[in-house]
Structures are given as structure tokens and as C-alpha cells.
Design a protein around this motif. Structure first.
Motif, PDB file in Angstrom:
ATOM      1  N   GLU A  37      -9.497   7.965   3.589  1.00  0.00           N
ATOM      2  CA  GLU A  37     -10.431   7.572   2.523  1.00  0.00           C
ATOM      3  C   GLU A  37     -11.031   8.757   1.778  1.00  0.00           C
ATOM      4  OE1 GLU A  37     -13.304   4.941   4.304  1.00  0.00           O
ATOM      5  OE2 GLU A  37     -11.889   3.251   4.314  1.00  0.00           O
ATOM      6  N   GLN A  69       0.856  -1.183   0.000  1.00  0.00           N
ATOM      7  CA  GLN A  69       0.000   0.000   0.000  1.00  0.00           C
ATOM      8  C   GLN A  69       0.894   1.235   0.000  1.00  0.00           C
ATOM      9  OE1 GLN A  69      -2.613   1.040   3.368  1.00  0.00           O
ATOM     10  NE2 GLN A  69      -4.142   1.646   1.827  1.00  0.00           N
ATOM     11  N   GLU A 110      -3.228   6.521   8.904  1.00  0.00           N
ATOM     12  CA  GLU A 110      -3.667   5.281   8.255  1.00  0.00           C
ATOM     13  C   GLU A 110      -5.136   5.394   7.855  1.00  0.00           C
ATOM     14  OE1 GLU A 110      -1.814   1.482  10.084  1.00  0.00           O
ATOM     15  OE2 GLU A 110      -3.050   2.380  11.634  1.00  0.00           O
ATOM     16  N   GLY A 111      -5.492   4.725   6.780  1.00  0.00           N
ATOM     17  CA  GLY A 111      -6.907   4.609   6.414  1.00  0.00           C
ATOM     18  C   GLY A 111      -7.544   5.902   5.950  1.00  0.00           C
ATOM     19  N   ASN A 152       5.048  -5.368   8.988  1.00  0.00           N
ATOM     20  CA  ASN A 152       4.529  -5.547  10.340  1.00  0.00           C
ATOM     21  C   ASN A 152       5.269  -6.683  11.035  1.00  0.00           C
ATOM     22  OD1 ASN A 152       1.954  -3.731  10.369  1.00  0.00           O
ATOM     23  ND2 ASN A 152       1.971  -4.777   8.380  1.00  0.00           N
ATOM     24  N   PRO A 205      -5.023 -11.137   6.077  1.00  0.00           N
ATOM     25  CA  PRO A 205      -4.241 -11.485   7.273  1.00  0.00           C
ATOM     26  C   PRO A 205      -5.060 -11.688   8.554  1.00  0.00           C
ATOM     27  CG  PRO A 205      -3.668  -9.286   6.462  1.00  0.00           C
ATOM     28  CD  PRO A 205      -4.486  -9.939   5.421  1.00  0.00           C
ATOM     29  N   ILE A 235       0.688  -8.863   4.028  1.00  0.00           N
ATOM     30  CA  ILE A 235       0.671 -10.237   3.535  1.00  0.00           C
ATOM     31  C   ILE A 235      -0.737 -10.691   3.110  1.00  0.00           C
ATOM     32  CG2 ILE A 235       0.294 -11.332   5.794  1.00  0.00           C
ATOM     33  CD1 ILE A 235       2.374 -13.472   4.928  1.00  0.00           C
ATOM     34  N   ARG A 236      -0.788 -11.512   2.089  1.00  0.00           N
ATOM     35  CA  ARG A 236      -2.010 -12.174   1.631  1.00  0.00           C
ATOM     36  C   ARG A 236      -1.691 -13.635   1.406  1.00  0.00           C
ATOM     37  NH1 ARG A 236      -3.351  -7.890   3.101  1.00  0.00           N
ATOM     38  NH2 ARG A 236      -4.626  -6.321   2.104  1.00  0.00           N
ATOM     39  N   GLY A 251      -3.997   5.118   2.465  1.00  0.00           N
ATOM     40  CA  GLY A 251      -5.434   4.861   2.505  1.00  0.00           C
ATOM     41  C   GLY A 251      -6.030   4.694   1.131  1.00  0.00           C
ATOM     42  N   TYR A 252      -7.295   4.283   1.135  1.00  0.00           N
ATOM     43  CA  TYR A 252      -7.967   3.993  -0.134  1.00  0.00           C
ATOM     44  C   TYR A 252      -8.074   5.227  -1.029  1.00  0.00           C
ATOM     45  CZ  TYR A 252      -9.383  -0.464   2.025  1.00  0.00           C
ATOM     46  OH  TYR A 252      -9.398  -1.699   2.627  1.00  0.00           O
ATOM     47  N   ARG A 301      -6.565   4.150  11.961  1.00  0.00           N
ATOM     48  CA  ARG A 301      -7.682   4.469  11.069  1.00  0.00           C
ATOM     49  C   ARG A 301      -8.951   4.870  11.827  1.00  0.00           C
ATOM     50  NH1 ARG A 301     -11.350   0.734   8.622  1.00  0.00           N
ATOM     51  NH2 ARG A 301     -10.050  -1.001   9.283  1.00  0.00           N
ATOM     52  N   VAL A 347       8.176 -12.892   4.784  1.00  0.00           N
ATOM     53  CA  VAL A 347       7.800 -11.496   4.493  1.00  0.00           C
ATOM     54  C   VAL A 347       9.049 -10.632   4.301  1.00  0.00           C
ATOM     55  CG1 VAL A 347       6.723  -9.410   5.464  1.00  0.00           C
ATOM     56  CG2 VAL A 347       5.537 -11.607   5.618  1.00  0.00           C
ATOM     57  N   GLU A 349       3.733   0.181   2.624  1.00  0.00           N
ATOM     58  CA  GLU A 349       3.670  -0.819   3.689  1.00  0.00           C
ATOM     59  C   GLU A 349       3.402  -2.157   3.031  1.00  0.00           C
ATOM     60  OE1 GLU A 349       0.630  -0.248   6.707  1.00  0.00           O
ATOM     61  OE2 GLU A 349       1.156  -2.128   7.715  1.00  0.00           O
ATOM     62  N   ASP A 376       2.430   1.145  15.318  1.00  0.00           N
ATOM     63  CA  ASP A 376       1.264   0.970  14.463  1.00  0.00           C
ATOM     64  C   ASP A 376      -0.011   1.154  15.292  1.00  0.00           C
ATOM     65  OD1 ASP A 376      -0.174   0.331  12.218  1.00  0.00           O
ATOM     66  OD2 ASP A 376       0.572  -1.722  12.048  1.00  0.00           O
ATOM     67  N   ASP A 377      -1.094   1.526  14.621  1.00  0.00           N
ATOM     68  CA  ASP A 377      -2.399   1.655  15.301  1.00  0.00           C
ATOM     69  C   ASP A 377      -2.269   2.527  16.548  1.00  0.00           C
ATOM     70  OD1 ASP A 377      -2.920  -0.268  13.385  1.00  0.00           O
ATOM     71  OD2 ASP A 377      -3.093  -1.916  14.803  1.00  0.00           O
ATOM     72  N   PRO A 404      -4.052  -1.722  -0.916  1.00  0.00           N
ATOM     73  CA  PRO A 404      -2.828  -2.525  -1.082  1.00  0.00           C
ATOM     74  C   PRO A 404      -2.910  -3.284  -2.409  1.00  0.00           C
ATOM     75  CG  PRO A 404      -3.780  -2.832   1.115  1.00  0.00           C
ATOM     76  CD  PRO A 404      -4.790  -2.093   0.304  1.00  0.00           C
TER      77      PRO A 404
END
Ligand code: C2E
Ligand code: MG
Ligand code: MG
Ligand code: MG
Length: 288
Positions: free
Chosen positions: A240, A45, A237-238, A118, A74, A62-63, A258-259, A204, A94, A59, A180-181, A264
Motif C-alpha cells: 500500500e 489486480q 501481497e497488499g 484462486n 468473495p 471473483i465478485r 497492492g493498492y 498482506r 472463473v 490475479e 497464497d497467504d 482489483p
């Protein structure tokens, strides 16, 4: 003697907790297979500098490309990976993937300033963490100034010595750390005082409310001010909407994800985004 054995096995595998949750049991052999069959993908992302609108990095997220179930996010498997200790090999995958991708980008003349991934607190229980990461850094000639590990406050809550030592060891290799967060966990200002944290990521949940909720607005402003006065980078983060971006720009937030910019995306798509050099600034976003 029995005590030593049980505390040792705890470090790798928490038997009791593991058995008590049936849904976790089904996913675990599949996760082991996923590691063996290389079914993971690292998405990126973009991380955008708010004042220039330029992508400065990303950032890695993982998928799991499951052969029957398709793309798995995740939240559906990281908790199990953490509980079973499988996060240790997954975490190394990763880092090596990120290293390979940084190398590929540089080979195409696409330099990035920052790439974060992360890190789960469980990874610090592996006593080879620093050595293994050092080996990967050398293998892919990763410039550690680019690399950033995102930690959550909850991971640091127990203030365990091996976590602190792990962070110090990785910091000596030149790796950066972010929280983070930020604001959602057990925030303690002493973490900022005693650990080598170079950036804060505003969660976010606060960013999404800045245009409706006066409390969220004040919290976001306070985190930006705190980060800036401690000489740390601050990343939202996040993001939109253009209204959120405007607010962040006005109060001096450095970067955003963010979107509004991008979800991502795969390595190939991220590379295209970098090549296009597309920019979104608060003004252009407002006029969209
Ligand atoms: P995170 O590190 O806080 O990552 C941000 C999450 O928010 C990502 O979800 C991202 O896709 C999502 N997101 C970003 N921008 C927006 C937006 O504008 N709107 C909304 N609604 N969501 C947005 P994702 O990729 O599903 O990851 C979820 C969590 O899984 C991550 O939260 C992180 O804690 C964990 N995770 C992801 N990759 C890894 C990994 O490689 N290792 C470990 N240990 N954890 C990981
Ligand atoms: Mg993160
Ligand atoms: Mg986050
Ligand atoms: Mg999160």
C-alpha cells in the motif's frame, strides 16, 4: 452400503454443517441463481515486476454483481460456496472467464506473462477437475505457462491423496502453482519440497508491518530469502505504501500487488492499465 452412500454425499454436500448455520441457508439458493443468471464478474489486480515497475499479469478475483444488493465481495460468499460444494461450478466459471479474457487480451496484442486464480481445496473433490480444466484450456487455447493456481497452505494441511494427485495432474498440463497467504497457514517446508510450487505469495499481514514491526521485517526477509534460494518467484501481497515497496525492492522481492499500484478492477479497466504501460518503481513511488 449405507456408509458408502454417506461418504459419497459428503463429497458434494456437507448436510450437517450446512444445517447448523442459518445465515448460510439463505445465501445458498441465491448462489445457485447467481450461477444460472451469470451474475459473477472476474476482476483483475495487476501483478507488477518490482524492478521494472511493469505490469506482468494479474490475479483474477471473483465478485458477485447481485441484482439488489450490488457488488458482493468473495469473503461474503466463498465460504458458503465451499461448504455447499457450489465452489465447483463457480470455480469452473472463473477458469473459463479467465481463459476468455486471456484470449481477448492476446487478440488486442496485449500479452501477459502470468494470470493467477484462486483454487479452493474443495474443487479437488471433483473427480473431473483435471479433465474439465484440460477441456477449458483447449477451448480457449490457453498457454498454460501463463496460468497459475493459487493454493492456501490450509488447503494442503490434511495432505490428502486426491489433492496431491490433482495438483500433479494439473502440473502435467503445464499449470503453475503458488502458495497464497504464505506464512499464515500451517506452513510446512515439506510442501515446498514435495509439491510443484513455483511461487510464494507473502501475506498482506506481514507486508503491512514492515516499516513499523521488526518481527514482520524479519519474516518478510526470511520468506524472500527462502523463495529465492529455492528458485521460486516471490510476490508481496497488499503493498500500500512506497515505504513498503522500497523495503521489498531492497531485499529482492520479485513482484508486488497492492493498492499502491491498483485495486482489483474490471477487465475493461485492467485492459486500459495494460495499454497505458504505466510504471511505478520504488523511486517514482517514493516521490509521489
Ligand atoms: P487472496 O487470494 O489472498 O486475495 C487478496 C485479497 O486482498 C483480495 O481481496 C484483494 O482485493 C485484497 N487486496 C489486494 N491488495 C490489497 C491492498 O493493498 N490492501 C488491502 N487492504 N487489500 C488488498 P478480495 O478480492 O476481497 O478476495 C478475498 C479472498 O477471497 C481472496 O484472498 C481469496 O482467498 C478469495 N477469492 C477471491 N476470488 C476467488 C475465486 O475465484 N475462487 C476462490 N476459491 N477464492 C477466491
Ligand atoms: Mg490469491
Ligand atoms: Mg493472498
Ligand atoms: Mg487471503
Amino acid at each position: 452400503k449405507a456408509k458408502a452412500t454417506s461418504s459419497c454425499s459428503y463429497a458434494i454436500f456437507d448436510q450437517k454443517q450446512h444445517r447448523s448455520d442459518e445465515s448460510q441457508i439463505a445465501i445458498e439458493p441465491e448462489l445457485i441463481n447467481a450461477i444460472r443468471r451469470n451474475e459473477f464478474e472476474l476482476f483483475y489486480q495487476p501483478r507488477v515486476d518490482i524492478s521494472s515497475g511493469k505490469i506482468i499479469g494479474a490475479e483474477g478475483l471473483i465478485r458477485w454483481r447481485h441484482p439488489e444488493k450490488g457488488l458482493i465481495y468473495p469473503d461474503a460468499f466463498i465460504p458458503t460456496a465451499e461448504r455447499t460444494g457450489l465452489i465447483v461450478p463457480i470455480g469452473y466459471w472463473v477458469i473459463q472467464q479467465a481463459g476468455e479474457d486471456i484470449q481477448r487480451l492476446q487478440a488486442s496484442g496485449l500479452a501477459i506473462e502470468r494470470l493467477s486464480i484462486n483454487l479452493s481445496f474443495r474443487q479437488f473433490q471433483d473427480s473431473y477437475l483435471c479433465r474439465t480444466i484440460q477441456r477449458l484450456i483447449e477451448k480457449y487455447s490457453i498457454d498454460t505457462a501463463i496460468l497459475e493456481f493459487e493454493l492456501t497452505e490450509s488447503a494442503l494441511f490434511n495432505n490428502e491423496l486426491h489433492v496431491r494427485e490433482g495438483i500433479e495432474g494439473l502440473h502435467k498440463l503445464g499449470i503453475n502453482f503458488s502458495l497464497d497467504d504464505f506464512g499464515t497457514g500451517y506452513s510446512s517446508f515439506s510442501l515446498l519440497q514435495t509439491l510443484p510450487i513455483s511461487s510464494l505469495k507473502i501475506d498482506r499481514s506481514f507486508v503491512s508491518g514492515v516499516n513499523q514491526n521488526p518481527d514482520d521485517r524479519e519474516i518478510v526477509k526470511a520468506i524472500i530469502r527462502l523463495a529465492r534460494s529455492l528458485n521460486k518467484e516471490v510476490i508481496a501481497e497488499g503493498v500500500e505504501t512506497s515505504q513498503q515497496l522500497n523495503f521489498l525492492a531492497r531485499f529482492g522481492c520479485h513482484q508486488a500487488q497492492g493498492y499502491l499500484y491498483s485495486k482489483p478492477v474490471s477487465y475493461d479497466k485492467f485492459k486500459v492499465l495494460l495499454e497505458s504501460g504505466c510504471q511505478i518503481t520504488a523511486e517514482s513511488a517514493a516521490n509521489q
